[in-house]
Motif scaffolding. Structure first.
Motif, PDB file in Angstrom:
ATOM      1  N   GLY A  61      48.294  -6.305  16.664  1.00  0.00           N
ATOM      2  CA  GLY A  61      48.716  -7.260  17.684  1.00  0.00           C
ATOM      3  C   GLY A  61      49.410  -8.478  17.118  1.00  0.00           C
ATOM      4  O   GLY A  61      49.056  -9.610  17.456  1.00  0.00           O
TER       5      GLY A  61
ATOM      6  N   PRO B 189      53.557 -12.466  21.721  1.00  0.00           N
ATOM      7  CA  PRO B 189      53.271 -11.147  21.148  1.00  0.00           C
ATOM      8  C   PRO B 189      54.576 -10.446  20.753  1.00  0.00           C
ATOM      9  O   PRO B 189      55.551 -10.485  21.493  1.00  0.00           O
ATOM     10  CB  PRO B 189      52.583 -10.396  22.284  1.00  0.00           C
TER      11      PRO B 189
ATOM     12  N   GLU C 243      54.378  -6.041  22.375  1.00  0.00           N
ATOM     13  CA  GLU C 243      53.824  -5.702  23.679  1.00  0.00           C
ATOM     14  C   GLU C 243      54.356  -4.335  24.097  1.00  0.00           C
ATOM     15  O   GLU C 243      55.532  -4.032  23.893  1.00  0.00           O
ATOM     16  CB  GLU C 243      54.211  -6.742  24.732  1.00  0.00           C
TER      17      GLU C 243
ATOM     18  N   ARG D  57      54.434   2.137  27.194  1.00  0.00           N
ATOM     19  CA  ARG D  57      52.990   2.078  26.917  1.00  0.00           C
ATOM     20  C   ARG D  57      52.544   3.225  26.012  1.00  0.00           C
ATOM     21  O   ARG D  57      51.599   3.093  25.249  1.00  0.00           O
ATOM     22  CB  ARG D  57      52.196   2.093  28.222  1.00  0.00           C
TER      23      ARG D  57
ATOM     24  N   ARG E 158      60.260  -0.220  20.335  1.00  0.00           N
ATOM     25  CA  ARG E 158      60.561  -1.347  21.219  1.00  0.00           C
ATOM     26  C   ARG E 158      61.379  -0.830  22.389  1.00  0.00           C
ATOM     27  O   ARG E 158      62.296  -0.027  22.211  1.00  0.00           O
ATOM     28  CB  ARG E 158      61.357  -2.445  20.495  1.00  0.00           C
TER      29      ARG E 158
END
Length: 141
Positions: free
Chosen positions: A22, A31, A34, A80, A86
């Motif tokens: 993280g 962040p 993410e 997710r 990215r």
């Protein structure tokens, strides 16, 4: 591993073994990894895509495009599922220079970049599973 912050565009160096911890931006504390798409435009596209060493999937889209709106939740779901990739979105109406430079003629169009170089392109709406398969088949190398 170099990762550019999607918020402030600072380049951050992250040891490969710490990518899953993280990490946050050294400058703005946002962040860095993410598992959600973020917006890129004409002003920050090159600095982000060119300086991030992780694969970057870009969804070229427009608000008026029905298939783009239908694919948006699928793109989010794929993000997710692939936390080491990215996921960015480029609004072709707002980022006309970037869309023109890459010859975007139909939307949605997905492009996969590695080290700032386009390695794959796919036009048309896709399901999350299809996006994941497409990214995995082209992200290696």
């Amino acid at each position: 591993m170099h990762v550019v912050c999607p918020q402030c565009s600072a380049t951050n160096r992250i040891p490969d073994e710490r990518l899953g911890d993280g990490p946050v931006c050294a400058r703005c504390k946002a962040p860095l990894l993410e598992a959600a798409p973020f917006a890129l435009g004409d002003a920050n596209f090159d600095s982000y895509v060119g300086r991030t060493e992780l694969p970057v999937v870009v969804d070229f889209w427009a608000d008026w495009c029905g298939p783009c709106r239908m694919m948006a939740p699928q793109f989010e779901a794929a993000a997710r599922q692939l936390p080491q990739v990215r996921f960015a979105k480029v609004d072709t109406e707002a980022a006309r220079q970037t869309a023109a430079r890459f010859g975007i003629r139909s939307i949605p169009t997905l492009m996969l970049f590695r080290n700032g170089v386009e390695v794959a392109r796919q036009a048309g709406a896709m399901s999350a599973a299809d996006i994941v398969r497409w990214v995995q088949s082209h992200a290696r190398g």
